[in-house]
Motif scaffolding. Structure first.
Motif, PDB file in Angstrom:
ATOM      1  N   VAL A 128      -6.544  -2.876   5.871  1.00  0.00           N
ATOM      2  CA  VAL A 128      -7.009  -3.858   6.623  1.00  0.00           C
ATOM      3  C   VAL A 128      -8.114  -4.683   6.163  1.00  0.00           C
ATOM      4  O   VAL A 128      -8.350  -5.510   5.106  1.00  0.00           O
ATOM      5  N   THR A 129      -8.479  -4.074   4.566  1.00  0.00           N
ATOM      6  CA  THR A 129      -9.630  -4.627   3.757  1.00  0.00           C
ATOM      7  C   THR A 129      -8.864  -5.879   2.610  1.00  0.00           C
ATOM      8  O   THR A 129      -9.346  -6.755   2.557  1.00  0.00           O
ATOM      9  N   ASP A 130      -7.348  -5.319   2.427  1.00  0.00           N
ATOM     10  CA  ASP A 130      -7.089  -6.431   1.322  1.00  0.00           C
ATOM     11  C   ASP A 130      -6.220  -7.217   2.032  1.00  0.00           C
ATOM     12  O   ASP A 130      -6.448  -8.291   1.896  1.00  0.00           O
ATOM     13  N   ILE A 131      -6.300  -7.588   3.961  1.00  0.00           N
ATOM     14  CA  ILE A 131      -6.303  -8.960   4.878  1.00  0.00           C
ATOM     15  C   ILE A 131      -7.713  -9.456   4.675  1.00  0.00           C
ATOM     16  O   ILE A 131      -7.336 -10.666   4.559  1.00  0.00           O
ATOM     17  N   GLU A 132      -8.049  -8.692   4.819  1.00  0.00           N
ATOM     18  CA  GLU A 132      -9.399  -9.383   4.826  1.00  0.00           C
ATOM     19  C   GLU A 132      -9.576 -10.333   4.051  1.00  0.00           C
ATOM     20  O   GLU A 132     -10.475 -11.200   3.892  1.00  0.00           O
ATOM     21  N   ASN A 133      -9.374  -9.291   2.626  1.00  0.00           N
ATOM     22  CA  ASN A 133     -10.060 -10.179   1.335  1.00  0.00           C
ATOM     23  C   ASN A 133      -9.062 -11.452   0.825  1.00  0.00           C
ATOM     24  O   ASN A 133      -9.680 -12.228   0.514  1.00  0.00           O
ATOM     25  N   THR A 150       1.214  -1.130  -0.085  1.00  0.00           N
ATOM     26  CA  THR A 150      -0.135  -0.050  -0.371  1.00  0.00           C
ATOM     27  C   THR A 150       1.135   1.201   0.366  1.00  0.00           C
ATOM     28  O   THR A 150       0.338   1.919  -0.944  1.00  0.00           O
ATOM     29  N   ARG A 151       1.540   1.961   0.780  1.00  0.00           N
ATOM     30  CA  ARG A 151       2.718   2.278   0.880  1.00  0.00           C
ATOM     31  C   ARG A 151       3.480   2.399  -0.912  1.00  0.00           C
ATOM     32  O   ARG A 151       3.847   3.408  -1.031  1.00  0.00           O
ATOM     33  N   LEU A 152       4.036   1.242  -1.197  1.00  0.00           N
ATOM     34  CA  LEU A 152       5.118   2.094  -2.337  1.00  0.00           C
ATOM     35  C   LEU A 152       3.835   1.989  -3.569  1.00  0.00           C
ATOM     36  O   LEU A 152       4.053   3.060  -4.065  1.00  0.00           O
ATOM     37  N   LYS A 153       2.740   1.835  -3.191  1.00  0.00           N
ATOM     38  CA  LYS A 153       1.483   2.302  -4.134  1.00  0.00           C
ATOM     39  C   LYS A 153       1.107   3.831  -4.053  1.00  0.00           C
ATOM     40  O   LYS A 153       0.760   4.366  -5.173  1.00  0.00           O
ATOM     41  N   ASN A 154       1.158   3.899  -2.853  1.00  0.00           N
ATOM     42  CA  ASN A 154       1.185   5.682  -2.634  1.00  0.00           C
ATOM     43  C   ASN A 154       2.105   6.383  -2.488  1.00  0.00           C
ATOM     44  O   ASN A 154       1.682   7.664  -3.490  1.00  0.00           O
ATOM     45  N   ASN A 155       3.009   6.040  -3.201  1.00  0.00           N
ATOM     46  CA  ASN A 155       3.754   6.538  -3.383  1.00  0.00           C
ATOM     47  C   ASN A 155       4.069   6.703  -4.716  1.00  0.00           C
ATOM     48  O   ASN A 155       5.057   7.490  -4.921  1.00  0.00           O
TER      49      ASN A 155
END
Lengths: 121, 513
Positions: free
Chosen positions: B45-50, A54-59
């Protein structure tokens, strides 16, 4: 404790680098990244990967596509952006430098120990 | 056999066993809490839940089964990693994150596994970390302190939720409801069932209520709803009426005349709250019983309780404040000479006064006191405390006189005296006819402050007195009814002797013997 801290620091940077390397080979699903990392013996739990991605994507290093899955909900397949590619290039050269630094330091250290052994003789 | 639940995780419907569900909930809560500090928490959290949903799907497919059990959840967690694993690989700034303080983990529940009655005491014991025997001992002690303990117990019984799930039982004991705690609780069951016979009895009663008794209770509840609603409605009407819809003369009548004019609005409102909230709570509870609806919203019931307590506090404040205006007493006496006659007729004035409004309607000059009278001869129920006392005594100096002894109370002696002076009492002499007013008047508008008047009529020995029935109501200890042989006549004849007044009838008999 000190060793642990350093180890964590080392692993963190390398994990990010490895993940970028794995993704750079083509679109890939998160659990497949895990599998790749496992086969590279860089052990990590899946839960750690999601914040990183998620962090890499946001960067702006990564983007993803939703791909329909045969079993269950659609999956996020990650791929490298142009920015990600250029940063990966930078990381590559940094890694070369680091590897050289470590190799050189190791040689010096090895030589020193050999010298000490020689002196003791 | 195990209870299963349906959950929606990552947009798939999964059947899951109850204990597995609890464990998963705890895990996901930990994960959410862990990522709460991150800006992208929702996405992560959504990623983890998925992913968990996907893993469940794979498990169900590969093992050819229908339901996720606790082993499945454990293996998923192992693969996903626990929060501790996340922490060790987090950025450094994350380490500055301060874990929520431990005491917030503990929650107050009723412990029905170790209940004597409803588990209130054992629940409190868990919460306060003391022996439940100690709490019970204190509770029993408070029963002897005016029974407040029983009320407190019932209130707590209603307010504190029962610890039902494993996670709740663990938070009740102050054990962290995290995965480690969970693992422990599965290894060694922490529930030691030790229940009092009352608790067992309540269980039986509960089963009865759930079964046969349900209908009866529903009927009772319906009745309570009906009567409670009427009560609430009438309380609202009374409040509205008292707060200004009726004419303000109502405040001159006894129970309301105690309250100072400037306190009326607030104190009435507070008293209204004190009365209406218990009724409302009872009705809401009955609605719950009658319609099997969900328990009352907790914040609503807490809110009601707080409003009620505030109402009690305000009412108490005014009761004390007004009560303090009864602290000091004052009295003074006024003696009037009465023209001497051989025979007096004593009667009570049976005329009534017009109200201010009626006086205006009939264009009666309010300045003319006598003009404001009309005749009514209805028996009037005096709602004020008895505030007029009449005595008939022997006059020492051969003269007839009437002593008027005024009494009142007030915050200070001066105020009390002022209140006493504010009493207006009518006494009229028409030749030998003495007419006494049936009630006290206030010269100026005032509050009821225990105003009283004692009237002592002193007549010389030998004076004859015709006392009316109405008048006798204000006499104490003269044996009026023994004298009244002819109950049809309005008057009875008395005579003043050296030993006080005597019934003339009896006197004649005594003399004849």
């Amino acid at each position: 404790m000190i060793a642990e801290n350093t180890q964590t620091q080392m692993r963190k940077g390398i994990l990010e680098y490895c993940v970028l390397l794995i993704i750079s080979r083509g679109e890939i699903y998160a659990s497949d990244i895990i599998a790749e990392l496992k086969s590279a013996r860089l052990l990590v739990v899946e839960g750690t990967l999601y914040p990183l991605l998620t962090r890499l994507k946001n960067n702006g290093l990564l983007s993803y596509n939703w791909v329909e899955s045969t079993s269950g909900p659609p999956r996020k397949y990650y791929l490298l952006t142009e920015k990600g590619k250029s940063i990966l290039g930078q990381l590559d050269s940094t890694w070369q430098e680091l590897a050289y630094a470590i190799n050189t330091s190791k040689k010096v250290a090895d030589n020193e120990t050999k010298d000490q052994i020689n002196l003791n003789k | 056999m195990k209870k299963t639940l349906n959950i929606n995780i990552g947009n798939s419907i999964i059947h899951i066993e109850e204990d597995a569900y609890e464990m998963l909930t705890v895990y996901l809560n930990e994960v959410k809490q862990h990522f709460a500090k991150s800006a992208d928490d929702f996405e992560i959290v959504t990623d983890i839940e998925n992913r968990i949903a996907e893993m469940f799907g794979e498990m169900l497919n590969s093992q050819q089964k229908q339901v996720i059990n606790i082993q499945d959840v454990q293996s998923v967690i192992a693969q996903m990693g626990s929060v501790k694993d996340f922490e060790s690989s987090e950025e450094e700034e994350a380490e500055e994150y301060i874990a929520p303080p431990q005491f917030s983990v503990k929650k107050l529940y009723r412990d029905t596994d170790q209940a004597m009655i409803a588990g209130v005491c054992s629940g409190l014991a868990h919460y306060l970390d003391v022996e439940s025997r100690l709490v019970r001992l204190i509770a029993i002690a408070t029963i002897f302190l005016g029974g407040s303990g029983i009320l407190a117990y019932v209130v707590l019984w209603i307010m504190i939720p029962r610890a039902v799930t494993k996670a709740e039982k663990m938070t009740m004991r102050g054990e962290e409801a995290n995965l480690r705690g969970f693992a422990n609780s599965y290894l060694q069951p922490l529930v030691h069932h030790s229940r009092g016979f009352i608790a067992e009895f309540l269980d039986v009663l509960g089963n009865f209520i759930n079964g046969t008794g349900k209908v009866i209770f529903k009927i009772i509840a319906a009745g309570i709803i009906a009567f409670g609603s009427i009560a609430i409605l009438s309380l609202i009407v009374i409040l509205a009426a008292l707060l200004g819809i009726w004419d303000s003369n109502i405040y001159q009548l006894f129970p309301l005349s105690i309250i100072n004019q400037e306190y009326i609005t607030v104190s009435m409102f507070a008293a209204f709250i004190v009365c209406v909230i218990p009724v409302l709570a009872l009705v809401l509870f009955s609605v719950r019983v009658a319609f099997n609806s969900r328990p009352m919203n907790k914040s609503l019931s807490f809110g009601l309780l707080i409003i009620w307590l505030a109402g009690v506090a305000v009412t108490t404040f005014y009761v004390v404040k007004i009560g303090s205006e009864f602290k000091e007493g004052a009295e003074f006496t006024q003696v009037n000479d009465v023209k001497t006659f051989q025979t007096y007729t004593l009667n009570i004035d049976r005329t009534r006064f017009f109200t201010k409004e009626d006086s205006l309607r009939y264009s009666i000059d309010p300045g003319n006191y006598n003009g404001r009278r009309i005749l009514t001869d209805l028996d009037h129920n005096f709602d004020a405390p008895r505030n007029i006392r009449l005595n008939i005594e022997k006059s020492e100096n051969g003269k007839t006189s009437l002593s008027q002894y005024y009494k009142a109370r007030g915050k200070t002696f001066e105020v009390a005296l002022k209140n006493a002076q504010n009493i207006h009492y009518d006494f009229l002499q028409h030749d030998s006819l003495l007419t006494f007013s049936p009630m006290l008047q206030f010269a100026k508008t005032g509050n009821w402050r225990g105003q009283e008047v004692d009237l002592t009529l002193k007549v010389p020995v030998g004076t004859k007195l015709n006392i009316s029935k109405d008048f006798s109501r204000y006499l104490d200890g003269y044996g009026y009814w023994d004298c009244n042989h002819d109950s049809n006549s309005e008057f009875t004849a008395w005579k003043m002797t050296d030993a006080g007044i005597k019934c003339e009838h009896e006197e004649a008999e005594n003399n004849g013997e």
